[in-house]
Scaffold this motif. Sequence first.
Motif, mmCIF file in Angstrom:
data_model
loop_
_atom_site.group_PDB
_atom_site.id
_atom_site.type_symbol
_atom_site.label_atom_id
_atom_site.label_comp_id
_atom_site.label_asym_id
_atom_site.label_seq_id
_atom_site.Cartn_x
_atom_site.Cartn_y
_atom_site.Cartn_z
ATOM 1 N N UNK A 31 -11.218 -8.067 -0.031
ATOM 2 C CA UNK A 31 -10.099 -8.554 -0.850
ATOM 3 C C UNK A 31 -9.693 -7.517 -1.897
ATOM 4 N N UNK A 32 -10.655 -6.829 -2.468
ATOM 5 C CA UNK A 32 -10.344 -5.786 -3.440
ATOM 6 C C UNK A 32 -9.528 -4.680 -2.790
ATOM 7 N N UNK A 33 -9.993 -4.219 -1.634
ATOM 8 C CA UNK A 33 -9.273 -3.150 -0.938
ATOM 9 C C UNK A 33 -7.912 -3.626 -0.463
ATOM 10 N N UNK A 34 -7.820 -4.857 0.005
ATOM 11 C CA UNK A 34 -6.535 -5.395 0.446
ATOM 12 C C UNK A 34 -5.545 -5.427 -0.704
ATOM 13 N N UNK A 35 -5.994 -5.853 -1.873
ATOM 14 C CA UNK A 35 -5.104 -5.875 -3.045
ATOM 15 C C UNK A 35 -4.606 -4.471 -3.388
ATOM 16 N N UNK A 36 -5.507 -3.491 -3.334
ATOM 17 C CA UNK A 36 -5.092 -2.118 -3.630
ATOM 18 C C UNK A 36 -4.038 -1.643 -2.639
ATOM 19 N N UNK A 37 -4.273 -1.905 -1.359
ATOM 20 C CA UNK A 37 -3.326 -1.460 -0.338
ATOM 21 C C UNK A 37 -1.991 -2.191 -0.447
ATOM 22 N N UNK A 39 -0.591 -3.611 -3.186
ATOM 23 C CA UNK A 39 0.150 -3.166 -4.375
ATOM 24 C C UNK A 39 0.731 -1.769 -4.161
ATOM 25 N N UNK A 40 -0.081 -0.854 -3.652
ATOM 26 C CA UNK A 40 0.394 0.506 -3.413
ATOM 27 C C UNK A 40 1.498 0.514 -2.365
ATOM 28 N N UNK A 41 1.316 -0.250 -1.308
ATOM 29 C CA UNK A 41 2.338 -0.322 -0.260
ATOM 30 C C UNK A 41 3.636 -0.915 -0.758
ATOM 31 N N UNK A 42 3.543 -1.919 -1.602
ATOM 32 C CA UNK A 42 4.742 -2.541 -2.164
ATOM 33 C C UNK A 42 5.510 -1.559 -3.037
ATOM 34 N N UNK A 102 -11.532 -1.447 -12.525
ATOM 35 C CA UNK A 102 -11.184 -0.092 -12.950
ATOM 36 C C UNK A 102 -10.449 0.641 -11.831
ATOM 37 N N UNK A 103 -10.880 0.426 -10.612
ATOM 38 C CA UNK A 103 -10.217 1.067 -9.468
ATOM 39 C C UNK A 103 -8.796 0.547 -9.320
ATOM 40 N N UNK A 104 -8.636 -0.756 -9.438
ATOM 41 C CA UNK A 104 -7.301 -1.344 -9.318
ATOM 42 C C UNK A 104 -6.384 -0.802 -10.407
ATOM 43 N N UNK A 153 -8.961 6.452 -0.106
ATOM 44 C CA UNK A 153 -10.248 6.276 0.580
ATOM 45 C C UNK A 153 -11.461 6.616 -0.294
ATOM 46 N N UNK A 154 -11.313 7.609 -1.170
ATOM 47 C CA UNK A 154 -12.424 7.928 -2.081
ATOM 48 C C UNK A 154 -12.646 6.806 -3.084
ATOM 49 N N UNK A 155 -11.539 6.194 -3.539
ATOM 50 C CA UNK A 155 -11.650 5.059 -4.458
ATOM 51 C C UNK A 155 -12.328 3.892 -3.744
ATOM 52 N N UNK A 156 -11.952 3.654 -2.492
ATOM 53 C CA UNK A 156 -12.564 2.572 -1.721
ATOM 54 C C UNK A 156 -14.068 2.796 -1.564
ATOM 55 N N UNK A 157 -14.457 4.017 -1.310
ATOM 56 C CA UNK A 157 -15.883 4.336 -1.177
ATOM 57 C C UNK A 157 -16.619 4.126 -2.496
ATOM 58 N N UNK A 158 -15.975 4.478 -3.605
ATOM 59 C CA UNK A 158 -16.584 4.279 -4.924
ATOM 60 C C UNK A 158 -16.754 2.787 -5.221
ATOM 61 N N UNK A 159 -15.777 1.980 -4.830
ATOM 62 C CA UNK A 159 -15.892 0.526 -5.015
ATOM 63 C C UNK A 159 -17.045 -0.007 -4.167
ATOM 64 N N UNK A 160 -17.109 0.463 -2.943
ATOM 65 C CA UNK A 160 -18.168 0.034 -2.019
ATOM 66 C C UNK A 160 -19.555 0.362 -2.579
ATOM 67 N N UNK A 161 -19.704 1.563 -3.134
ATOM 68 C CA UNK A 161 -20.991 1.956 -3.729
ATOM 69 C C UNK A 161 -21.344 1.080 -4.924
#
Length: 173
Positions: A31-37, A39-42, A102-104, A153-161
């Motif tokens: 859900x976090x990654x979906x929200x990022x994608x 918002x950015x896509x919009x 923070x990522x968002x 993708x680097x932000x997504x990896x940081x969130x995952x970690x």
Amino acid sequence: MTCPGCGRTLAGGDPVAPCPTCGFPMGELRMTLLRLYVVTGTIFISVLVYAFIVVLVRPERAARMSGDLLQAAPYVVLGIAGVLYLAMMRWAQVPDELAPQAAAQQVVIQAAMAEVPAVLGLAVYLLTGRTQDFVIPLVGSLVLFATLAVRIPRVALAIRRHLHRQWEESKRR
């Protein structure tokens, strides 16, 4: 998507459920990654809408203002895009771990920064009626979006970690 807790590839099923094998909060990550994608896509789609507006508004309908400042306006906007690019480079180094909020915040701010040249280019186009007054800033905006696309993708990896570390700590308790 592969679960960082057990390495199992999860497909389908409930998108907000934790991993059925190890309990890692895959739903929160998705859900976090979906929200990022989204918002950015919009925001990126809004830039395409601006281009569509330029196609619809004929130059003869524009204000047709002239002057030295308006002649230089697309290059000034491109300079602003350059400054925004340098500002985005401030976030070039994504930390190893990044909290979802923070990522968002980072991604939304950078997407808004990427949109600014296109908005200013549209305003200049509506004042002058010259297509190049929009296209030049649009290129700057697209470069900024490309920079952001490489970083996501680097932000997504940081969130995952971050989520994995929190999950590991909660298992120890």
